[in-house]
Design an enzyme around this catalytic site. Structure first.
Site, mmCIF file in Angstrom:
data_model
loop_
_atom_site.group_PDB
_atom_site.id
_atom_site.type_symbol
_atom_site.label_atom_id
_atom_site.label_comp_id
_atom_site.label_asym_id
_atom_site.label_seq_id
_atom_site.Cartn_x
_atom_site.Cartn_y
_atom_site.Cartn_z
ATOM 1 N N ARG A 71 0.846 -1.189 0.000
ATOM 2 C CA ARG A 71 0.000 0.000 0.000
ATOM 3 C C ARG A 71 0.884 1.243 0.000
ATOM 4 O O ARG A 71 1.997 1.224 0.541
ATOM 5 C CB ARG A 71 -0.882 0.035 1.250
ATOM 6 C CG ARG A 71 -1.970 -0.999 1.262
ATOM 7 C CD ARG A 71 -2.755 -0.949 2.579
ATOM 8 N NE ARG A 71 -3.712 -2.037 2.630
ATOM 9 C CZ ARG A 71 -3.430 -3.253 3.087
ATOM 10 N NH1 ARG A 71 -2.224 -3.522 3.564
ATOM 11 N NH2 ARG A 71 -4.360 -4.193 3.092
ATOM 12 N N LYS A 98 -2.004 -0.560 7.868
ATOM 13 C CA LYS A 98 -3.444 -0.818 7.916
ATOM 14 C C LYS A 98 -3.795 -2.016 8.791
ATOM 15 O O LYS A 98 -4.725 -1.957 9.580
ATOM 16 C CB LYS A 98 -3.987 -1.038 6.503
ATOM 17 C CG LYS A 98 -5.480 -1.287 6.477
ATOM 18 C CD LYS A 98 -6.028 -1.404 5.085
ATOM 19 C CE LYS A 98 -7.530 -1.657 5.125
ATOM 20 N NZ LYS A 98 -8.075 -1.801 3.779
ATOM 21 N N HIS A 101 -3.683 3.604 -5.207
ATOM 22 C CA HIS A 101 -3.969 2.178 -5.073
ATOM 23 C C HIS A 101 -3.804 1.441 -6.403
ATOM 24 O O HIS A 101 -3.745 0.214 -6.426
ATOM 25 C CB HIS A 101 -5.382 1.996 -4.508
ATOM 26 C CG HIS A 101 -5.449 1.029 -3.382
ATOM 27 N ND1 HIS A 101 -4.640 1.119 -2.274
ATOM 28 C CD2 HIS A 101 -6.206 -0.068 -3.203
ATOM 29 C CE1 HIS A 101 -4.915 0.122 -1.457
ATOM 30 N NE2 HIS A 101 -5.854 -0.619 -2.003
ATOM 31 N N ARG A 122 -0.771 -0.956 -6.359
ATOM 32 C CA ARG A 122 -1.009 -2.247 -5.700
ATOM 33 C C ARG A 122 -1.865 -3.150 -6.586
ATOM 34 O O ARG A 122 -1.593 -4.333 -6.735
ATOM 35 C CB ARG A 122 -1.688 -1.983 -4.352
ATOM 36 C CG ARG A 122 -1.981 -3.204 -3.510
ATOM 37 C CD ARG A 122 -2.443 -2.728 -2.133
ATOM 38 N NE ARG A 122 -3.173 -3.714 -1.378
ATOM 39 C CZ ARG A 122 -2.626 -4.601 -0.559
ATOM 40 N NH1 ARG A 122 -1.312 -4.641 -0.427
ATOM 41 N NH2 ARG A 122 -3.369 -5.448 0.123
ATOM 42 N N HIS A 151 -6.288 -10.839 1.997
ATOM 43 C CA HIS A 151 -7.724 -10.847 1.746
ATOM 44 C C HIS A 151 -8.345 -12.091 2.356
ATOM 45 O O HIS A 151 -7.677 -13.109 2.516
ATOM 46 C CB HIS A 151 -8.018 -10.812 0.242
ATOM 47 C CG HIS A 151 -7.754 -9.477 -0.386
ATOM 48 N ND1 HIS A 151 -7.639 -9.300 -1.747
ATOM 49 C CD2 HIS A 151 -7.582 -8.242 0.151
ATOM 50 C CE1 HIS A 151 -7.421 -8.032 -2.021
ATOM 51 N NE2 HIS A 151 -7.381 -7.364 -0.880
ATOM 52 N N TYR A 157 -10.986 -7.353 -6.552
ATOM 53 C CA TYR A 157 -10.078 -6.257 -6.223
ATOM 54 C C TYR A 157 -9.139 -5.924 -7.381
ATOM 55 O O TYR A 157 -8.897 -4.767 -7.684
ATOM 56 C CB TYR A 157 -9.278 -6.652 -4.974
ATOM 57 C CG TYR A 157 -8.263 -5.649 -4.528
ATOM 58 C CD1 TYR A 157 -8.628 -4.532 -3.800
ATOM 59 C CD2 TYR A 157 -6.915 -5.828 -4.818
ATOM 60 C CE1 TYR A 157 -7.685 -3.608 -3.379
ATOM 61 C CE2 TYR A 157 -5.965 -4.915 -4.400
ATOM 62 C CZ TYR A 157 -6.358 -3.807 -3.677
ATOM 63 O OH TYR A 157 -5.422 -2.899 -3.265
#
Length: 180
Positions: free
Chosen positions: A40, A63, A128, A131, A154, A163
């Protein structure tokens, strides 16, 4: 928050690399770091020179709070070595021009990417995107959704595929063939 997309076309990735290489060594490495590690942006911006001297980047994700080990690819290693040269270990990898040793902020990283997006008419690009670009191409090369799910932390393969935009690609192909 806008939904961003990966850069799917390898030619576009190469174009953006060349753009950043000519524009700024720092911005070039920022782009490479994002598309080659899957980190990230919040974790990338906190990296110091000492964090990238070894074979792995070892960090605690901001995160999730989880510790992560990321192997540095040989191509990325060459670019990192060229960039860090004789920099001090305590220096931030992506230093701001503001202050003595401060990293650029997330908003500056966004602006940097937006300049390239504008130059190459890329849509739905944000921090993002780096990523997601890593994830999309990792999946295209390996077809190993379980490993990518683990890399991204995930909870399911479906979340990972959605995603990185693979589900959207499949829907687009199906709709292109659909007729009544």
């Amino acid at each position: 928050m806008n939904f961003v997309q990966p850069i799917r076309e390898t030619e576009k990735i190469e174009d953006v690399k060349e753009y950043f290489k000519e524009e700024s060594e720092r911005n070039y490495l920022l782009f490479l770091m994002g598309i080659n590690t899957g980190l990230r942006i919040s974790d990338i911006l906190k990296l110091r020179v000492s964090d990238v001297r070894d074979h792995h980047i070892i960090l605690r994700e901001q995160k999730t709070g989880k510790q992560k080990w990321i192997r540095i690819t040989p191509a990325l290693r060459r670019e990192i070595n060229n960039y860090i040269g004789s920099k001090d270990d305590v220096e931030y990898l992506f230093k701001s021009r503001q202050g003595k040793n401060k990293p650029i902020g997330r908003s500056m990283a966004y602006k940097i990417l937006q300049r390239a997006a504008s130059e190459f008419r890329l849509k739905d690009i944000g921090t993002h995107t780096l990523r997601k670009t890593f994830g999309y191409h990792f999946y295209q090369q390996t077809k190993d959704v379980a490993m990518l799910q683990e890399i991204f932390n995930h909870s399911s393969p479906d979340i990972t595929l959605r995603y990185i935009g693979v589900n959207q690609d499949s829907m687009d192909r199906a709709m292109a063939r659909f007729k009544i």
